[in-house]
Write a protein that holds these residues in place. Structure first.
Motif, PDB file in Angstrom:
ATOM      1  N   GLY A 289      39.721  46.581  57.349  1.00  0.00           N
ATOM      2  CA  GLY A 289      39.133  46.394  58.667  1.00  0.00           C
ATOM      3  C   GLY A 289      40.150  45.838  59.640  1.00  0.00           C
ATOM      4  O   GLY A 289      41.310  45.630  59.299  1.00  0.00           O
ATOM      5  N   ILE A 290      39.682  45.637  60.856  1.00  0.00           N
ATOM      6  CA  ILE A 290      40.489  44.976  61.869  1.00  0.00           C
ATOM      7  C   ILE A 290      40.167  43.486  61.796  1.00  0.00           C
ATOM      8  O   ILE A 290      38.996  43.105  61.857  1.00  0.00           O
ATOM      9  CB  ILE A 290      40.199  45.524  63.267  1.00  0.00           C
ATOM     10  N   TYR A 291      41.203  42.684  61.692  1.00  0.00           N
ATOM     11  CA  TYR A 291      41.046  41.235  61.579  1.00  0.00           C
ATOM     12  C   TYR A 291      41.374  40.580  62.908  1.00  0.00           C
ATOM     13  O   TYR A 291      42.437  40.839  63.492  1.00  0.00           O
ATOM     14  CB  TYR A 291      41.933  40.691  60.467  1.00  0.00           C
TER      15      TYR A 291
ATOM     16  N   ARG B 207      36.379  39.932  60.869  1.00  0.00           N
ATOM     17  CA  ARG B 207      36.881  41.281  60.595  1.00  0.00           C
ATOM     18  C   ARG B 207      35.792  42.292  60.924  1.00  0.00           C
ATOM     19  O   ARG B 207      34.596  41.979  60.915  1.00  0.00           O
ATOM     20  CB  ARG B 207      37.326  41.440  59.146  1.00  0.00           C
ATOM     21  N   GLN B 208      36.236  43.500  61.203  1.00  0.00           N
ATOM     22  CA  GLN B 208      35.308  44.576  61.514  1.00  0.00           C
ATOM     23  C   GLN B 208      35.759  45.835  60.803  1.00  0.00           C
ATOM     24  O   GLN B 208      36.864  46.347  61.075  1.00  0.00           O
ATOM     25  CB  GLN B 208      35.228  44.812  63.022  1.00  0.00           C
TER      26      GLN B 208
ATOM     27  N   GLY C 142      43.383  41.801  67.518  1.00  0.00           N
ATOM     28  CA  GLY C 142      43.146  42.275  66.164  1.00  0.00           C
ATOM     29  C   GLY C 142      44.365  42.891  65.510  1.00  0.00           C
ATOM     30  O   GLY C 142      45.273  43.389  66.187  1.00  0.00           O
ATOM     31  N   THR C 143      44.371  42.851  64.201  1.00  0.00           N
ATOM     32  CA  THR C 143      45.415  43.500  63.413  1.00  0.00           C
ATOM     33  C   THR C 143      44.737  44.251  62.278  1.00  0.00           C
ATOM     34  O   THR C 143      43.807  43.737  61.653  1.00  0.00           O
ATOM     35  CB  THR C 143      46.452  42.487  62.905  1.00  0.00           C
ATOM     36  N   GLN C 144      45.212  45.464  62.015  1.00  0.00           N
ATOM     37  CA  GLN C 144      44.554  46.344  61.066  1.00  0.00           C
ATOM     38  C   GLN C 144      45.025  46.067  59.647  1.00  0.00           C
ATOM     39  O   GLN C 144      46.241  45.973  59.389  1.00  0.00           O
ATOM     40  CB  GLN C 144      44.847  47.806  61.411  1.00  0.00           C
TER      41      GLN C 144
ATOM     42  N   LEU D 287      48.113  37.037  57.185  1.00  0.00           N
ATOM     43  CA  LEU D 287      47.950  37.296  58.611  1.00  0.00           C
ATOM     44  C   LEU D 287      48.302  36.041  59.400  1.00  0.00           C
ATOM     45  O   LEU D 287      48.080  34.918  58.942  1.00  0.00           O
ATOM     46  CB  LEU D 287      46.516  37.705  58.932  1.00  0.00           C
ATOM     47  N   VAL D 288      48.834  36.271  60.578  1.00  0.00           N
ATOM     48  CA  VAL D 288      49.207  35.174  61.463  1.00  0.00           C
ATOM     49  C   VAL D 288      48.484  35.336  62.789  1.00  0.00           C
ATOM     50  O   VAL D 288      48.375  36.458  63.314  1.00  0.00           O
ATOM     51  CB  VAL D 288      50.723  35.143  61.706  1.00  0.00           C
ATOM     52  N   CYS D 289      48.005  34.247  63.321  1.00  0.00           N
ATOM     53  CA  CYS D 289      47.425  34.207  64.666  1.00  0.00           C
ATOM     54  C   CYS D 289      48.282  33.246  65.470  1.00  0.00           C
ATOM     55  O   CYS D 289      48.300  32.044  65.193  1.00  0.00           O
ATOM     56  CB  CYS D 289      45.982  33.736  64.606  1.00  0.00           C
ATOM     57  N   ALA D 290      49.010  33.785  66.443  1.00  0.00           N
ATOM     58  CA  ALA D 290      49.910  32.980  67.259  1.00  0.00           C
ATOM     59  C   ALA D 290      49.298  32.781  68.642  1.00  0.00           C
ATOM     60  O   ALA D 290      48.839  33.746  69.264  1.00  0.00           O
ATOM     61  CB  ALA D 290      51.265  33.659  67.377  1.00  0.00           C
ATOM     62  N   ALA D 291      49.306  31.546  69.105  1.00  0.00           N
ATOM     63  CA  ALA D 291      48.706  31.228  70.398  1.00  0.00           C
ATOM     64  C   ALA D 291      49.782  30.986  71.445  1.00  0.00           C
ATOM     65  O   ALA D 291      50.870  30.492  71.134  1.00  0.00           O
ATOM     66  CB  ALA D 291      47.820  29.998  70.273  1.00  0.00           C
ATOM     67  N   SER D 292      49.451  31.313  72.676  1.00  0.00           N
ATOM     68  CA  SER D 292      50.331  31.060  73.811  1.00  0.00           C
ATOM     69  C   SER D 292      49.476  30.721  75.016  1.00  0.00           C
ATOM     70  O   SER D 292      48.271  30.983  75.036  1.00  0.00           O
ATOM     71  CB  SER D 292      51.217  32.277  74.104  1.00  0.00           C
TER      72      SER D 292
END
Length: 123
Positions: A92-94, A38-39, A116-118, A20-25
């Protein structure tokens, strides 16, 4: 305010690996500790991992320790969650989240959350 966007989720099978990637802007993540939560359906959001602002320290939930790894590239404004040996209970959703200092409780104050990403893991 920094905005976060997660991507990389998908439909996987038990034992697979996924990143998974989390990109900030809109700002830099360099000053923030970065967390993954996660949920699962019908459950509360739970802590998965955290990495300090400089990347020197990482923390993991017991359920993912040894299988998941988080790292960050501040110059790219990105955080990653490498997930190996996936299990159905990882479904889950991350979400990624930025905070001043590491936060394990999703009810704490966070500077920003992604949408989130599933991730779905079948047995």
């Amino acid at each position: 305010q920094v905005q976060l966007l997660e991507y990389g989720g998908g439909l996987m099978q038990a034992g697979d690996s996924l990143r998974l990637v989390c990109a900030a802007s809109g700002g830099t993540i360099g000053a923030y500790a970065m967390q993954w939560f996660r949920q699962a359906p019908g459950k509360e959001r739970e802590f998965v991992s955290a990495i300090t602002w400089g990347g020197h320290d990482t923390y993991y939930a017991d359920s993912v320790k040894g299988r998941f790894t988080t790292r960050r590239e501040n110059h790219q404004n990105r955080v990653y969650l490498q997930m190996n040996e996936l299990r159905p209970e990882d479904t889950g959703i991350y979400y990624c989240a930025a905070s001043i200092g590491v936060r394990r409780d999703p009810r704490d104050d966070f500077a920003s959350w992604g949408q989130g990403t599933q991730v779905n893991v079948s047995s």
